[in-house]
Design a protein around this motif. Structure first.
Motif, mmCIF file in Angstrom:
data_model
loop_
_atom_site.group_PDB
_atom_site.id
_atom_site.type_symbol
_atom_site.label_atom_id
_atom_site.label_comp_id
_atom_site.label_asym_id
_atom_site.label_seq_id
_atom_site.Cartn_x
_atom_site.Cartn_y
_atom_site.Cartn_z
ATOM 1 N N ALA A 127 54.993 19.416 25.657
ATOM 2 C CA ALA A 127 55.065 20.355 24.536
ATOM 3 C C ALA A 127 56.243 20.008 23.632
ATOM 4 C CB ALA A 127 55.220 21.783 25.059
ATOM 5 N N PRO A 128 56.019 19.926 22.310
ATOM 6 C CA PRO A 128 57.129 19.702 21.366
ATOM 7 C C PRO A 128 57.922 20.989 21.186
ATOM 8 C CG PRO A 128 55.063 19.963 20.191
ATOM 9 C CD PRO A 128 54.711 19.999 21.650
ATOM 10 N N LEU A 129 59.242 20.907 21.315
ATOM 11 C CA LEU A 129 60.090 22.102 21.264
ATOM 12 C C LEU A 129 60.645 22.355 19.864
ATOM 13 C CD1 LEU A 129 62.167 21.862 24.568
ATOM 14 C CD2 LEU A 129 60.280 23.403 24.073
ATOM 15 N N TRP A 130 60.705 23.624 19.475
ATOM 16 C CA TRP A 130 61.463 24.127 18.336
ATOM 17 C C TRP A 130 61.024 23.516 17.009
ATOM 18 C CZ3 TRP A 130 65.703 21.943 21.771
ATOM 19 C CH2 TRP A 130 65.852 22.750 22.890
ATOM 20 N N SER A 131 59.803 23.040 16.929
ATOM 21 C CA SER A 131 59.349 22.398 15.695
ATOM 22 C C SER A 131 58.859 23.458 14.706
ATOM 23 C CB SER A 131 58.219 21.410 15.998
ATOM 24 O OG SER A 131 57.647 20.943 14.800
ATOM 25 N N SER A 132 59.243 23.301 13.452
ATOM 26 C CA SER A 132 58.745 24.203 12.414
ATOM 27 C C SER A 132 57.401 23.732 11.878
ATOM 28 C CB SER A 132 59.762 24.283 11.268
ATOM 29 O OG SER A 132 59.990 22.992 10.715
ATOM 30 N N THR A 133 56.908 22.618 12.401
ATOM 31 C CA THR A 133 55.622 22.049 11.993
ATOM 32 C C THR A 133 54.624 22.180 13.141
ATOM 33 O OG1 THR A 133 56.796 20.435 10.644
ATOM 34 C CG2 THR A 133 54.475 19.999 11.079
ATOM 35 N N LEU A 134 53.363 22.430 12.803
ATOM 36 C CA LEU A 134 52.337 22.514 13.830
ATOM 37 C C LEU A 134 52.144 21.158 14.495
ATOM 38 C CD1 LEU A 134 49.659 24.725 12.035
ATOM 39 C CD2 LEU A 134 51.070 25.384 13.986
ATOM 40 N N HIS A 135 52.141 21.155 15.828
ATOM 41 C CA HIS A 135 51.900 19.935 16.594
ATOM 42 C C HIS A 135 51.007 20.262 17.779
ATOM 43 C CE1 HIS A 135 54.555 17.119 14.562
ATOM 44 N NE2 HIS A 135 55.526 18.024 14.580
ATOM 45 N N LEU A 176 61.549 17.768 24.366
ATOM 46 C CA LEU A 176 60.223 17.963 24.959
ATOM 47 C C LEU A 176 60.307 18.876 26.172
ATOM 48 C CD1 LEU A 176 58.954 14.252 24.881
ATOM 49 C CD2 LEU A 176 58.487 16.047 23.192
ATOM 50 N N HIS A 177 59.232 19.634 26.394
ATOM 51 C CA HIS A 177 59.108 20.510 27.556
ATOM 52 C C HIS A 177 57.831 20.105 28.298
ATOM 53 C CE1 HIS A 177 60.030 24.400 29.599
ATOM 54 N NE2 HIS A 177 58.761 24.276 29.956
ATOM 55 N N LEU A 178 57.939 19.908 29.635
ATOM 56 C CA LEU A 178 56.808 19.460 30.449
ATOM 57 C C LEU A 178 56.255 20.601 31.276
ATOM 58 C CD1 LEU A 178 58.130 16.025 31.792
ATOM 59 C CD2 LEU A 178 57.156 16.582 29.557
ATOM 60 N N CYS A 179 54.932 20.533 31.495
ATOM 61 C CA CYS A 179 54.257 21.545 32.324
ATOM 62 C C CYS A 179 53.174 20.847 33.134
ATOM 63 C CB CYS A 179 53.638 22.624 31.435
ATOM 64 S SG CYS A 179 52.637 23.846 32.325
ATOM 65 N N LEU A 180 53.218 21.005 34.462
ATOM 66 C CA LEU A 180 52.243 20.366 35.356
ATOM 67 C C LEU A 180 50.961 21.196 35.396
ATOM 68 C CD1 LEU A 180 51.546 18.188 37.495
ATOM 69 C CD2 LEU A 180 52.492 19.755 39.207
ATOM 70 N N MET A 218 56.959 12.548 17.045
ATOM 71 C CA MET A 218 56.349 13.648 16.312
ATOM 72 C C MET A 218 57.368 14.138 15.293
ATOM 73 S SD MET A 218 54.152 15.859 19.110
ATOM 74 C CE MET A 218 55.312 15.758 20.470
ATOM 75 N N GLU A 219 56.945 14.372 14.100
ATOM 76 C CA GLU A 219 57.843 14.743 13.017
ATOM 77 C C GLU A 219 58.574 16.044 13.340
ATOM 78 O OE1 GLU A 219 57.700 15.788 8.216
ATOM 79 O OE2 GLU A 219 55.879 15.217 9.300
ATOM 80 N N GLY A 220 59.897 16.016 13.209
ATOM 81 C CA GLY A 220 60.705 17.205 13.426
ATOM 82 C C GLY A 220 60.871 17.570 14.889
ATOM 83 N N LYS A 257 53.570 25.785 16.828
ATOM 84 C CA LYS A 257 54.916 25.472 16.370
ATOM 85 C C LYS A 257 55.889 26.514 16.919
ATOM 86 C CE LYS A 257 54.331 27.899 11.930
ATOM 87 N NZ LYS A 257 54.408 27.752 10.458
ATOM 88 N N ARG A 258 57.183 26.199 16.818
ATOM 89 C CA ARG A 258 58.267 27.060 17.308
ATOM 90 C C ARG A 258 58.084 27.420 18.783
ATOM 91 N NH1 ARG A 258 57.422 28.868 11.963
ATOM 92 N NH2 ARG A 258 59.280 28.566 10.656
ATOM 93 N N LEU A 259 57.774 26.403 19.560
ATOM 94 C CA LEU A 259 57.534 26.600 20.983
ATOM 95 C C LEU A 259 58.851 26.558 21.756
ATOM 96 C CD1 LEU A 259 55.003 26.864 22.865
ATOM 97 C CD2 LEU A 259 55.345 24.454 23.389
ATOM 98 N N GLU A 260 58.974 27.394 22.801
ATOM 99 C CA GLU A 260 60.181 27.446 23.622
ATOM 100 C C GLU A 260 59.937 27.010 25.060
ATOM 101 O OE1 GLU A 260 63.275 28.266 22.822
ATOM 102 O OE2 GLU A 260 62.946 28.798 20.739
#
Length: 479
Positions: free
Chosen positions: A231-239, A473-477, A467-469, A260-263
């Motif tokens: 998961a892309p963290l803290w991005s203001s852009t949709l990913h 990264l955050h990982l999840c199994l 990935m832009e911005g 976006k704006r994932l924690e």
């Protein structure tokens, strides 16, 4: 004559005086000799005590010298970790042998189960057929013939029941063998971790070839279809999430979620749901695994980590808002409550992990590794450092892995003793342990790294993700 007599008497008197004086001198000498003998005996005992003390001291010194020489000899013999290599080789050989036996046992169990089902089906068909024939014979033949045929039927059915019982007993035996095998595998893993060298290892990070990027494939049932969502963290852009397919070591795009704006992210296997926290606004949402539909579970919560105890239907949440705390709720988002306020303990908590057997929580808060019970009791600091964000637990071996900046550390839970494992390619934001390998997402670095903590401790980069911005990264199994 008179003068001579006087002289004779004088001489005699002197003789008597000398004789008496000589006797006194002899007595005195004898007395002194006795005193000398007693002193000599006393001195002899003192000398013997001194000799005994010297002997004891020499023996201790000799033992210490021998011990040092033995240690030096053992150090030379064990140079290059030859004993460790032999132990590992033996354990790996035993593990392979047990694995082959387990697979053979599974095939036999499958065969027995299929045979049992076939026998049960055939017995049922035969029983129904004979009953029908018995009804016909009861109508056409005499009662004696029917009784004789029924007796034959009962004998055959008894034989079938005995055979079915034997098959069930074999099935139960194979189930017990399966449980024994799983126990032996767990013990071997524990022994293998215990056999690994506790000496601090500073290994220079090496890079492996990047994993291939392919489309999403459906593995066969024999393959390990587990995956890691990136998961892309803290991005203001949709990913979209990326997806590391462990069975093929390939990277693909997870096509269902565009966020976006994932924690943080967590997965609940029992319900097949992804839980993810976001900011602006603060909330926890959920989505079934392969869908684009998102449901808001909890408003007003900013979390950097979630950990799931599926057996107890609990999600533990490391919260920054509404306060620095660890909270809990059900997997459906109900009964939300804070179990401990960490506002005065230091920075807000980052990643947390669970010991579901002992009902304990382990976590990091940038400067401390800490633990607390499920009820928020017994808060204790286990280690201190800086840049401490990530922690994961090998529950079988009783070993915690955590970071101190770029250093990967491990701690034995039973005695809280920490040792350095290796140096990572980046400071991890979170990490997960899967089948002897630690995977971690970079903090301030968009890489997915890995360390095999079972057989070697060389850190390597699986993939650098652009990935832009996005620079964390955050990982999840997803098992």
């Amino acid at each position: 004559m008179i003068k001579f007599g006087s002289l004779s008497w004088l001489l005699f008197s002197n003789y008597l005086t000398c004789a008496c004086s000589s006797q006194d001198s002899i007595v005195s000498v004898i007395h002194r000799l006795d005193q000398f003998d007693r002193k000599l005996l006393d001195n002899k005992m003192d000398v013997l005590d001194i000799i005994d003390g010297a002997k004891t001291s020499l023996r201790a010194e000799l033992k210490e010298n021998i011990r040092d020489q033995v240690r030096e000899a053992m150090a030379e013999i064990l140079q290059g970790e030859s004993l460790q290599d032999m132990v590992k080789s033996q354990i790996v050989s035993e593990l392979r042998h047990l694995t082959r036996g387990y697979h053979q046992m599974k095939r036999q169990l499958h065969h027995v189960s299929r045979s049992l089902k076939d026998v049960q089906d055939e017995t049922s068909v035969f029983y129904q057929s004979v009953l029908k024939k018995t009804d016909v014979w009861n109508q056409k033949n005499s009662s004696d013939v029917c009784v004789r045929d029924k007796h034959k039927l009962e004998v055959e059915l008894h034989k079938c029941d005995v055979y079915a019982a034997d098959l069930k007993a074999d099935n139960e035996q194979f189930v017990e063998l399966n449980e024994t095998y799983q126990s032996q595998i767990s013990q071997l893993k524990t022994d293998l971790v215990s056999a690994s060298s506790p000496v601090t290892q500073n290994v220079n990070s090496t890079s492996m070839s990047p994993v291939s990027t392919t489309s999403v494939t459906t593995p066969t049932p024999e393959e390990d279809y587990s995956r890691i969502l990136i998961a892309p963290l803290w991005s203001s852009t949709l990913h979209q999430f990326r997806q590391l397919n462990i069975h093929s070591n390939s990277l693909s795009v997870y096509q269902y979620l565009n966020i976006k704006r994932l924690e943080s992210v967590a997965y609940i296997a029992k319900t097949g749901k992804l839980m993810f926290g976001s900011y602006s606004p603060y909330r926890i949402s959920a989505s079934t695994l392969d869908t684009r539909e998102v449901t808001v579970i909890r408003e007003g919560v900013l979390t950097y980590s979630m950990a799931v105890d599926e057996d107890r239907d609990i999600i533990f949440i490391a919260t920054r808002q509404p306060q620095h705390s660890i909270s809990r709720m059900s997997t459906q988002g109900k009964d939300f409550t804070a179990i401990i306020d960490l506002s005065t303990y230091g920075s807000y908590p980052r990643q947390i992990t669970l010991d579901t057997r002992r009902k304990r929580i382990y976590g990091c808060n940038s400067g401390k590794l800490f633990t607390v019970t499920y009820d928020g009791q017994g808060l204790a600091t286990l280690a201190t450092g800086s840049g401490m964000y990530a922690v994961t637990l090998d529950q079988t071996a009783g070993v915690l892995y955590y970071n101190n900046e770029k250093k990967l550390m491990k701690m034995t839970v039973s005695n809280n003793v920490s040792t350095e494992v290796t140096t990572l390619d980046a400071t991890p934001w979170n990490m997960i342990l899967y089948r002897g390998t630690i995977y971690y997402g970079g903090h301030g670095s968009s890489i997915v790294g890995a360390v095999d903590v079972t057989y070697n401790t060389v850190a390597y980069t699986l993939q650098s993700i652009s990935m832009e911005g996005v620079n964390s990264l955050h990982l999840c199994l997803i098992p």
